[in-house]
Design a protein around this motif. Structure first.
Motif, PDB file in Angstrom:
ATOM      1  N   ARG A  42     123.948  41.377  39.641  1.00 34.58           N
ATOM      2  CA  ARG A  42     123.781  41.216  38.193  1.00 34.58           C
ATOM      3  C   ARG A  42     122.735  42.205  37.666  1.00 34.58           C
ATOM      4  N   LEU A  43     121.687  42.440  38.442  1.00 35.87           N
ATOM      5  CA  LEU A  43     120.701  43.446  38.035  1.00 35.87           C
ATOM      6  C   LEU A  43     121.352  44.826  37.980  1.00 35.87           C
ATOM      7  N   ALA A  44     122.193  45.122  38.968  1.00 40.80           N
ATOM      8  CA  ALA A  44     122.909  46.403  38.959  1.00 40.80           C
ATOM      9  C   ALA A  44     123.807  46.503  37.730  1.00 40.80           C
ATOM     10  N   GLN A  45     124.489  45.403  37.399  1.00 40.84           N
ATOM     11  CA  GLN A  45     125.348  45.400  36.214  1.00 40.84           C
ATOM     12  C   GLN A  45     124.531  45.647  34.950  1.00 40.84           C
ATOM     13  N   THR A  46     123.328  45.100  34.896  1.00 41.42           N
ATOM     14  CA  THR A  46     122.445  45.323  33.750  1.00 41.42           C
ATOM     15  C   THR A  46     122.116  46.804  33.605  1.00 41.42           C
ATOM     16  N   LEU A  47     121.850  47.467  34.735  1.00 37.41           N
ATOM     17  CA  LEU A  47     121.514  48.890  34.699  1.00 37.41           C
ATOM     18  C   LEU A  47     122.698  49.745  34.262  1.00 37.41           C
ATOM     19  N   LEU A  48     123.899  49.308  34.566  1.00 34.97           N
ATOM     20  CA  LEU A  48     125.091  50.122  34.301  1.00 34.97           C
ATOM     21  C   LEU A  48     125.795  49.760  32.993  1.00 34.97           C
ATOM     22  N   CYS A  49     125.415  48.646  32.381  1.00 29.82           N
ATOM     23  CA  CYS A  49     126.061  48.174  31.157  1.00 29.82           C
ATOM     24  C   CYS A  49     125.913  49.204  30.039  1.00 29.82           C
ATOM     25  N   ALA A  50     126.970  49.360  29.251  1.00 25.32           N
ATOM     26  CA  ALA A  50     126.979  50.357  28.174  1.00 25.32           C
ATOM     27  C   ALA A  50     126.499  49.788  26.836  1.00 25.32           C
ATOM     28  N   ARG A  61     133.422  48.320  29.377  1.00 26.85           N
ATOM     29  CA  ARG A  61     134.213  48.739  30.545  1.00 26.85           C
ATOM     30  C   ARG A  61     133.387  48.681  31.824  1.00 26.85           C
ATOM     31  N   ALA A  62     132.134  49.089  31.729  1.00 24.30           N
ATOM     32  CA  ALA A  62     131.268  49.074  32.915  1.00 24.30           C
ATOM     33  C   ALA A  62     131.115  47.655  33.453  1.00 24.30           C
ATOM     34  N   CYS A  63     130.894  46.690  32.567  1.00 25.26           N
ATOM     35  CA  CYS A  63     130.730  45.300  33.003  1.00 25.26           C
ATOM     36  C   CYS A  63     132.023  44.765  33.614  1.00 25.26           C
ATOM     37  N   ARG A  64     133.142  45.091  32.983  1.00 27.66           N
ATOM     38  CA  ARG A  64     134.424  44.607  33.515  1.00 27.66           C
ATOM     39  C   ARG A  64     134.687  45.174  34.910  1.00 27.66           C
ATOM     40  N   LEU A  65     134.378  46.448  35.099  1.00 27.55           N
ATOM     41  CA  LEU A  65     134.588  47.059  36.417  1.00 27.55           C
ATOM     42  C   LEU A  65     133.636  46.480  37.455  1.00 27.55           C
ATOM     43  N   MET A  66     132.401  46.167  37.039  1.00 30.69           N
ATOM     44  CA  MET A  66     131.469  45.531  37.971  1.00 30.69           C
ATOM     45  C   MET A  66     131.993  44.172  38.412  1.00 30.69           C
ATOM     46  N   GLU A  67     132.502  43.405  37.479  1.00 34.80           N
ATOM     47  CA  GLU A  67     133.027  42.078  37.807  1.00 34.80           C
ATOM     48  C   GLU A  67     134.273  42.166  38.685  1.00 34.80           C
ATOM     49  N   GLN A  68     135.010  43.275  38.558  1.00 34.63           N
ATOM     50  CA  GLN A  68     136.188  43.488  39.404  1.00 34.63           C
ATOM     51  C   GLN A  68     135.827  44.099  40.762  1.00 34.63           C
ATOM     52  N   ALA A  96     123.837  60.993  45.180  1.00 36.75           N
ATOM     53  CA  ALA A  96     122.861  60.658  44.136  1.00 36.75           C
ATOM     54  C   ALA A  96     122.578  61.852  43.224  1.00 36.75           C
ATOM     55  N   LEU A  97     122.794  63.062  43.724  1.00 37.86           N
ATOM     56  CA  LEU A  97     122.546  64.265  42.926  1.00 37.86           C
ATOM     57  C   LEU A  97     123.668  64.564  41.937  1.00 37.86           C
ATOM     58  N   LEU A  98     124.833  63.971  42.162  1.00 33.06           N
ATOM     59  CA  LEU A  98     125.989  64.224  41.300  1.00 33.06           C
ATOM     60  C   LEU A  98     125.906  63.378  40.029  1.00 33.06           C
ATOM     61  N   ASN A  99     126.493  63.864  38.958  1.00 32.87           N
ATOM     62  CA  ASN A  99     126.494  63.112  37.706  1.00 32.87           C
ATOM     63  C   ASN A  99     127.287  61.818  37.860  1.00 32.87           C
ATOM     64  N   PRO A 100     126.871  60.753  37.168  1.00 35.63           N
ATOM     65  CA  PRO A 100     127.651  59.509  37.210  1.00 35.63           C
ATOM     66  C   PRO A 100     129.021  59.696  36.574  1.00 35.63           C
ATOM     67  N   TYR A 101     129.969  58.858  36.990  1.00 31.07           N
ATOM     68  CA  TYR A 101     131.335  58.967  36.474  1.00 31.07           C
ATOM     69  C   TYR A 101     131.491  58.278  35.124  1.00 31.07           C
ATOM     70  N   LEU A 102     130.880  57.115  34.958  1.00 30.22           N
ATOM     71  CA  LEU A 102     131.140  56.276  33.795  1.00 30.22           C
ATOM     72  C   LEU A 102     129.872  55.866  33.050  1.00 30.22           C
ATOM     73  N   SER A 103     128.926  55.329  33.769  1.00 29.14           N
ATOM     74  CA  SER A 103     127.707  54.823  33.139  1.00 29.14           C
ATOM     75  C   SER A 103     126.665  55.915  32.998  1.00 29.14           C
ATOM     76  N   ALA A 104     125.524  55.533  32.458  1.00 27.79           N
ATOM     77  CA  ALA A 104     124.444  56.512  32.277  1.00 27.79           C
ATOM     78  C   ALA A 104     123.678  56.764  33.568  1.00 27.79           C
ATOM     79  N   GLY A 105     123.901  55.955  34.583  1.00 23.77           N
ATOM     80  CA  GLY A 105     123.199  56.132  35.844  1.00 23.77           C
ATOM     81  C   GLY A 105     124.022  55.638  37.012  1.00 23.77           C
ATOM     82  N   LYS A 106     123.376  55.585  38.183  1.00 23.23           N
ATOM     83  CA  LYS A 106     124.031  55.121  39.407  1.00 23.23           C
ATOM     84  C   LYS A 106     123.140  54.089  40.084  1.00 23.23           C
ATOM     85  N   VAL A 107     123.773  53.148  40.798  1.00 25.46           N
ATOM     86  CA  VAL A 107     123.038  52.118  41.523  1.00 25.46           C
ATOM     87  C   VAL A 107     123.589  52.021  42.938  1.00 25.46           C
TER      88      VAL A 107
END
Length: 269
Positions: A42-50, A61-68, A96-107
């Motif tokens: 859930r903390l990871a989902q918080t970091l990735l939420c748009a 979309r980020a939250c839905r993909l996390m839940e899936q 970790a050096l590559l840009n994220p695909y969807l969210s603003a960051g990576k976890v």
């Protein structure tokens, strides 16, 4: 009780993560169970939420993909044959050096972080010291003694349910505090001071509740309450000093010394 403490700490971290003030690396100390894994996810989902507010929103979309279980910027690192090996850590450091695909960051979520081999830990150290922007490492370990000190020192440590002064049984409340053993108290002060400041305040809050209950019970029984009054005052002051960013180890040592003198050293003469 350990589950209650873990839930409180996850709730506190949830507020910190949602505010955008999360550190880049956390070492969670506790068992790999459903509650702890769900809390970390859930903390990871918080970091990735748009969403801009109320993270995680559960709708983007980020939250839905996390839940899936299919978010492209969230990776779970599971030991293979009981070890997290050099090859996998090298791949993580590169990824970790590559840009994220969807969210603003990576976890990255490491399960059983103590399974990290020494050579893999050394390879991970530089990335941990100089992480790319918006990259977060969340690691869970049952026994921090299996994690290299150089790694531990570069992560925010979060006790899930507490760790006793001897590094053994859980220390979840004031009822477990060895008030008559000054050496154990000072060792606990040293260990506790290395955790996140917010976790220290949560622990002190729990102690405060315990000793306030003890004070009320003593008063109802017509017993002398002066020692408990002084302990409660010392706890209130310690919490204020924690919020003021004073040296954690010194203030905890002073607090536990007060508790020992008032409750564990025998009657005053």
């Amino acid at each position: 009780m350990a589950e209650i403490i873990a839930n409180r700490r996850f709730a506190e971290l949830q507020r910190i993560f949602a505010s955008g003030k999360a550190s880049h690396a956390y070492l969670f100390l506790g068992p790999l169970n459903r509650e702890n894994e769900e809390g970390i996810r859930r903390l990871a989902q918080t970091l990735l939420c748009a969403a801009e507010a109320e993270k995680p929103c559960g709708h983007c979309r980020a939250c839905r993909l996390m839940e899936q279980g299919s978010h492209p910027d969230f990776r779970v690192v599971v030991p293979e044959e009981g070890k997290i090996k050099l090859e996998e850590v090298r791949q993580i450091c590169y990824d970790a050096l590559l840009n994220p695909y969807l969210s603003a960051g990576k976890v990255y979520f490491f399960q059983k972080f103590e399974a990290l081999t020494e050579v893999a830990a050394n390879a991970f150290l530089k990335t941990l010291e100089e992480p790319p922007p918006a990259v977060y490492f969340l690691a869970l370990a049952e026994d921090e003694r299996g994690v290299l000190p150089t790694i531990r020192s570069r992560m925010q440590r979060v006790q899930l349910g507490g760790v006793g002064p001897e590094g053994g049984s859980p220390l979840a409340s004031g009822a477990d505090l060895p008030v008559s053993d000054l050496g154990a108290l000072l060792r606990w002060a040293e260990q506790l001071s290395s955790t996140d400041r917010n976790q220290v305040d949560l622990y002190l809050q729990g102690l405060q509740a315990h000793f306030r209950t003890a004070l009320l019970a003593a008063a109802d029984a017509g017993k002398d309450t002066q020692a408990l009054i002084r302990v409660n005052a010392a706890l209130q002051q310690a919490r204020a000093y924690t919020a003021a960013n004073l040296n954690l180890r010194l203030l905890l040592e002073d607090l536990f010394l007060t508790i020992y003198e008032e409750l564990g050293a025998g009657p005053r003469h």
